[in-house]
Design a protein around this motif. Sequence first.
Motif, PDB file in Angstrom:
ATOM      1  N   THR A  27       0.863  -1.303   0.063  1.00 40.36           N
ATOM      2  CA  THR A  27       0.022  -0.215  -0.430  1.00 40.36           C
ATOM      3  C   THR A  27       0.741   1.338   0.021  1.00 40.36           C
ATOM      4  N   ALA A  28       1.969   1.017   0.411  1.00 39.15           N
ATOM      5  CA  ALA A  28       3.230   2.145   0.741  1.00 39.15           C
ATOM      6  C   ALA A  28       3.730   2.493  -0.916  1.00 39.15           C
ATOM      7  N   SER A  29       3.241   1.754  -2.130  1.00 39.74           N
ATOM      8  CA  SER A  29       3.800   2.186  -3.077  1.00 39.74           C
ATOM      9  C   SER A  29       3.119   3.620  -4.264  1.00 39.74           C
ATOM     10  N   PRO A  30       3.527   4.413  -4.154  1.00 37.11           N
ATOM     11  CA  PRO A  30       3.491   5.861  -4.572  1.00 37.11           C
ATOM     12  C   PRO A  30       1.924   5.643  -6.064  1.00 37.11           C
ATOM     13  N   PHE A  31       2.525   4.753  -6.843  1.00 32.95           N
ATOM     14  CA  PHE A  31       1.703   4.422  -7.969  1.00 32.95           C
ATOM     15  C   PHE A  31      -0.029   3.794  -7.559  1.00 32.95           C
ATOM     16  N   LEU A  32       0.532   2.646  -6.727  1.00 29.83           N
ATOM     17  CA  LEU A  32      -0.910   1.810  -6.488  1.00 29.83           C
ATOM     18  C   LEU A  32      -1.650   3.454  -5.713  1.00 29.83           C
ATOM     19  N   ALA A  33      -1.293   4.114  -4.836  1.00 32.20           N
ATOM     20  CA  ALA A  33      -1.638   4.463  -3.712  1.00 32.20           C
ATOM     21  C   ALA A  33      -2.289   5.861  -4.793  1.00 32.20           C
ATOM     22  N   VAL A  34      -1.188   6.125  -5.426  1.00 23.31           N
ATOM     23  CA  VAL A  34      -2.478   7.754  -6.856  1.00 23.31           C
ATOM     24  C   VAL A  34      -3.854   6.591  -6.876  1.00 23.31           C
ATOM     25  N   GLY A  35      -3.679   5.057  -7.458  1.00 23.91           N
ATOM     26  CA  GLY A  35      -4.486   4.682  -8.573  1.00 23.91           C
ATOM     27  C   GLY A  35      -5.690   4.457  -7.556  1.00 23.91           C
ATOM     28  N   GLY A  36      -5.283   3.734  -6.089  1.00 20.50           N
ATOM     29  CA  GLY A  36      -6.367   3.881  -4.883  1.00 20.50           C
ATOM     30  C   GLY A  36      -7.661   5.183  -4.180  1.00 20.50           C
ATOM     31  N   TYR A  57     -11.874  -5.171 -16.714  1.00 15.19           N
ATOM     32  CA  TYR A  57     -10.317  -4.324 -16.869  1.00 15.19           C
ATOM     33  C   TYR A  57     -10.467  -3.181 -16.179  1.00 15.19           C
ATOM     34  N   ASP A  58     -11.694  -2.636 -15.776  1.00 15.89           N
ATOM     35  CA  ASP A  58     -11.890  -0.638 -15.079  1.00 15.89           C
ATOM     36  C   ASP A  58     -10.395  -0.274 -14.492  1.00 15.89           C
ATOM     37  N   LYS A  59      -9.821  -1.017 -14.320  1.00 21.15           N
ATOM     38  CA  LYS A  59      -8.540  -1.363 -12.940  1.00 21.15           C
ATOM     39  C   LYS A  59      -7.774  -1.423 -14.362  1.00 21.15           C
ATOM     40  N   ALA A  60      -7.258  -2.052 -14.994  1.00 19.37           N
ATOM     41  CA  ALA A  60      -5.880  -2.386 -16.284  1.00 19.37           C
ATOM     42  C   ALA A  60      -6.371  -0.826 -16.782  1.00 19.37           C
ATOM     43  N   VAL A  61      -7.405  -0.289 -17.017  1.00 21.64           N
ATOM     44  CA  VAL A  61      -7.659   0.732 -17.851  1.00 21.64           C
ATOM     45  C   VAL A  61      -6.737   1.793 -16.712  1.00 21.64           C
ATOM     46  N   LEU A  62      -7.250   2.030 -16.184  1.00 26.47           N
ATOM     47  CA  LEU A  62      -6.781   3.111 -15.165  1.00 26.47           C
ATOM     48  C   LEU A  62      -5.611   3.471 -14.732  1.00 26.47           C
ATOM     49  N   LEU A  63      -5.272   2.045 -14.777  1.00 29.43           N
ATOM     50  CA  LEU A  63      -3.423   1.992 -14.248  1.00 29.43           C
ATOM     51  C   LEU A  63      -2.842   2.674 -15.546  1.00 29.43           C
ATOM     52  N   VAL A  64      -3.272   2.073 -16.243  1.00 33.85           N
ATOM     53  CA  VAL A  64      -2.821   2.279 -17.769  1.00 33.85           C
ATOM     54  C   VAL A  64      -2.565   3.981 -17.963  1.00 33.85           C
ATOM     55  N   GLY A  65      -4.069   4.817 -17.339  1.00 33.15           N
ATOM     56  CA  GLY A  65      -4.785   6.240 -18.204  1.00 33.15           C
ATOM     57  C   GLY A  65      -3.716   7.041 -17.118  1.00 33.15           C
ATOM     58  N   MET A  66      -3.428   5.725 -16.252  1.00 35.89           N
ATOM     59  CA  MET A  66      -2.223   7.400 -15.350  1.00 35.89           C
ATOM     60  C   MET A  66      -0.774   6.863 -15.531  1.00 35.89           C
ATOM     61  N   ALA A  67      -0.980   5.663 -16.007  1.00 33.87           N
ATOM     62  CA  ALA A  67       0.607   5.755 -16.620  1.00 33.87           C
ATOM     63  C   ALA A  67       1.291   6.905 -18.044  1.00 33.87           C
ATOM     64  N   ILE A 225     -15.299  -7.730  -9.484  1.00 29.62           N
ATOM     65  CA  ILE A 225     -15.125  -6.196  -9.521  1.00 29.62           C
ATOM     66  C   ILE A 225     -15.459  -6.485  -7.543  1.00 29.62           C
ATOM     67  N   ASP A 226     -14.277  -5.142  -7.068  1.00 33.82           N
ATOM     68  CA  ASP A 226     -13.883  -4.703  -6.080  1.00 33.82           C
ATOM     69  C   ASP A 226     -13.398  -3.429  -6.129  1.00 33.82           C
ATOM     70  N   THR A 227     -12.398  -2.767  -4.735  1.00 35.41           N
ATOM     71  CA  THR A 227     -11.479  -1.478  -5.541  1.00 35.41           C
ATOM     72  C   THR A 227     -10.377  -1.966  -4.855  1.00 35.41           C
ATOM     73  N   THR A 228      -9.712  -2.459  -4.800  1.00 35.95           N
ATOM     74  CA  THR A 228      -7.979  -3.237  -4.896  1.00 35.95           C
ATOM     75  C   THR A 228      -7.578  -3.154  -6.318  1.00 35.95           C
ATOM     76  N   LEU A 229      -6.414  -1.695  -6.764  1.00 32.09           N
ATOM     77  CA  LEU A 229      -6.506  -2.402  -7.907  1.00 32.09           C
ATOM     78  C   LEU A 229      -5.275  -3.096  -7.801  1.00 32.09           C
ATOM     79  N   THR A 230      -4.685  -3.909  -6.671  1.00 29.03           N
ATOM     80  CA  THR A 230      -3.790  -5.405  -6.654  1.00 29.03           C
ATOM     81  C   THR A 230      -4.093  -6.288  -5.570  1.00 29.03           C
TER      82      THR A 230
END
Length: 503
Positions: A27-36, A57-67, A225-230
């Motif tokens: 949960t300390a990952s900056p990338f994942l924390a910003v996504g969460g 695939y909504d979370k994958a889309v979010l991660l790609v969009g964040m990147a 379907i949940d709110t966690t990216l990983t």
Amino acid sequence: MAAFGGLLSVAAGLGVGHLVAGLVSLTASPFLAVGGTAIDLTPIGLREFAVHTFGIYDKAVLLVGMAVVIGLIGVVVGLVSRRSRVPGLALIVLLGAVAAAAVMTRPNAGLLNFLAPLAALITSAGTFDVLYELGRISAVQATDGVTVGVSRRELLVGAAVVAAGAGIAAAGGQLLTGRGDVEASRKAVGRIVPTVPAPPIPAGADFAADGSPGFITPNRDFYRIDTTLTPPQLSAADWRLRIHGMVDREITLNWSELVSRRLVERPVTMLCVSNEVGGPYISTANFTGVLLAEILKEAGVQPGAEQVFTTSVDGWTCGTPTDVLADPGRQAMLVIRMNGEPLPIAHGFPVRMIVPGLYGYVSATKWITDMELTTFDAQRAYWLRRGWAQRAPIKTMSRIDSPGAAGRVRADTPITGIAWAQTKGIEKVEVRVDHGQWRAAELSSEVNLDTWRMFRLRGRWEPGNHVAEVRATDKTGYTQTADRAGPIPDGASGWHSVQFTVL
């Protein structure tokens, strides 16, 4: 080259930040924390649009969009620094501050979590400064015509090294997050034998040969379907569940204590509240677990405890009516097994909660670690704070699976699908074609009241275009309404219809 240098600086920081998170906490990952944080702050309507549009695939889309967005910020860092490094460093510091805020405001964030965004900031700023100094991003010509600094080729080699280092750091962080080898823990659980096994699924429980789903959904196909990216990484040995609050006796369970109790196996159909009319977010599995009614009886629920407020290891919260969980007839469970094997990590290993007849957002806490008996006024769960309903019984509904939308079929193709009314059971399903008379469909064998039931209507359809509609009636006599409503705030309603063409 300026833009490329800024991009690499930001990428290096993210990679190192993820690496440090692997040592501290995922949960300390900056990338994942910003996504969460982005998920938490997303308006309900936009989130439902994402689920409806992108599905699982909504979370994958979010991660790609964040990147992509972070990459563009990196490009801007470089472009605004062609004459001075100050604007670029200022943007990097701002990005680091946003990442630190996201990390430290995540549920269950500890002081050590700050190390990951700090390392990311130092790495980004340091990498940017070095690349800036290397010929001020490109080879600098001295006033007397002699080249100083580094050549473009040398700069490209250095940039490639930075890019490779960022990738290796990110991969290392990903590997370290699984250092407890949760999958190994899952496999080590071995075969769990239920005390009360489920009866065999009767013949005729589905019409899969004619286009309905199979009665049991394989684990790999079960909706998620949940709110966690990983998915959180929690081993069976480390799992604990604290039951406290308005109880006579506080209880803390570990894995061995839980599995030593009476284990009940039974099939249950689960449904996500985000499911649109005709949507795919419904599945059925054979679940094995401990009945929550027995645990709550042992704890001694005090008068006035109207809510069981549960918390996941990642901080997600859920509020379930106490009277539902305490009712032995509902057979709500702490689940440890799914379709004959330990829970998949993505579905809550080592332990999750399942409550027949309630949408998942008020009942299906994965990776559960805390259970507090309280009131609805004292604690407001994650989705309740975002405008969803407090109580969410699953609605009587139905869906046509075959023919598929805009399908081209033979004249004798049956119309098949599913109907569900958990805790009540399906009494009948009716289908009509081209707005004609409703016709009773054939029902599959009933397994129990908490699972879906398949239907099939045979006939011979005229060549051309047609529309089929379906409605279900449960055993209380209620027939699902034709009035269309979206998922917000307590589940969709309306008749499902499909258009098809007979050849």
